[in-house]
Scaffold this motif. Sequence first.
Motif: not given
Lengths: 433, 240
Positions: B119, B100, B125-126, B121-122, B93, B147, B96
């Motif tokens: 996006s 951000y 990360q998930s 990265t999102v 987190c 996302t 990431a």
Amino acid sequence: MKSKTDERQWHRLDNAAKLYPSIVSPRVSTVLRLSATLNKDVDPEILQKTLETIMPKFKHFLVRLRRGLFWYYFEEVHTVPRVQEETYYPCMYLDYKKKDTLPFRVIYYKKRISFEVSHSLTDGYGAVVFMQSLLLNYLHLTGDIDESANLDMFSDYTDTEEVYEDAFHKYYSEKVRAPRKPKRAYHLPFKLNAKGEYFIITGIIPSDDLYNLAKSYNTSVTKFLLAVYFETFLDFLKTTGSETNSRNLPVTMNIPINLRSMFPSKTLKNFFVSLTPSIDTSLGDYTFDEILKYIDHYFGMRVNKKYIQKFISRNVASEKKWKVRLLPLPIKNLAIPFIYSRFGETNYTSSLSNLGLIKLPEEISKHVDQMDIYPPPSVGNLTKITMLSYNNKTCISFGSVTPNREIEKIFFRKLRKMNLHVKIETNTQKEGD
Amino acid sequence: MAYCPKCGVEVDKNVKECPLCNFPIPDIEGMQENTEINKFPEARNMYIKTLETLRNKVFITVFLLSIISIVIFLTIGLIRSSISDYMTGFVICIMAGLIYLFIIMGYIPHLKIGTGIFSATVILQSFLLDYIDGEMEWSLTYALPITISAIAIFLLTVHFYKKGKHKNHFIFIPVYTAVGVGILSLIVESVLSINFDGTLKITWSLIVFITLQLFAVIMTGLYNVLPEDMREKMRRVFHV
């Protein structure tokens, strides 16, 4: 052991200056610029040397701003700042509340030397005195003036304690009653430009033609130009801006008057009061002669020692009150911006400040082609005029924080119609653009 | 000498447009080219520079703090293996978050590239967070579609806003945001309901959608159409 600060001199901010440190921001820099254009390129090394020579004489300027418990004050420093090449817009923010930033800067660009100074330190007159001495010493070091020249011809302002006096207090009388307060005035409806941008439009007019024209109207140059400026706003309100004054607010001008000729003083601090002639737009159209007549009467009634005392009294009285003095500085800092906008810029539409004729000694003036003065940028009054006359050129500079050029356009077209030759210089144009 | 034919004022020879009225200055033949030097430098904006310095300072501070905390979390994870999964999650987190921050603070001036990295990265990360315990549970089914649709809606909204050339951004940014969020809420609920029950059921998001669209319509109407129109009607009905 004596600590370092014990040896340092300090002095108070004068009555007008007390407001400025509390209202400075990147947009409202309160910095004015006086510049002189020489007949050849400026040598930065020599300019730096010049500054090092004259700064010890002008101790009044060699200071930094410090916080007291109740007021700001200036404390003497010993470091002479570096001269800088001009890279930013004119009159930019001087963060002189920081320890190592002095409240003035000397910058150069090609043939021009500019002195930018915070209004809390001095007014236009003080800037002229400093610039004269700077030019004299600079030209001496470049060898353009011969050795025999008297380098201390401005010693009136260097060797005396009188430059520190707060002349407002000197001529304050307790029993004089304050004049009436001006009312809320019309403000231009233009958009602000980006933070950190400041546009200058200078119109250069032959001084003798302007003088003769004013003479033919039986008035002075300042009053004549003020009448033209008033008419500019009235024309704007009739045409382009016709829907922007639905409340019929008056058009009010702020005219600073240098008091040194009326009330003798050698101070380098601020010493001026602002007159506020105002035209009531609800009374219909005005002819040029009507405006001129009004201005003549207005100034005739007020510009005399007795009436000016009322303005001095108003300014000083509010500062002398114990309940004001005992408020801690942080609280003053919170209150002053409101007071300034309520009693200051809300009540005038724009301002016109004439430094008058600048006379340089013959040996300096043959090396200096032009002098200009620029007003400090301000959000309350989007455009302002400052002007001076030198070398038969009257340089009328509009300082503007809006991209709109309507007022400047109407103003200079009017002068052009009166058959005056107008040359425009500006910092908004780029080469080959 | 160069003059503006409209204002009648003289200008410097290198000036191409009248500073007062923007009228092009006629280029008279035989006029010397650019003999006059510029009276002013091409001014830089001091405020932007101070703002940039401040931004760099903030980012570097956050960056250093993050590095320190990553080291601390990894060490704790090594010592106490029972909570090492949590610690890995924290570290992911934080990393990431740094990306951000880098994008939000405007270090990537190009909007589409910035959004793309954001996006990516999102999604990454998930995936990583989901994969800590070795099994993919929610990232592919929930996070990925939401996302992707959120980013698509964002880009479309920005695209249409820019195309619209609206003058009053205080009115129109909220309007476009409302429309975008309304559509997104529909998508979010459909993703949730399909994954949960296997059927498409829409309840709360419909309320959100309708409310936000109504808000957008009323705002646009109040600004653009209604007042003048209604005034005219009022005049017709009530004139004396």
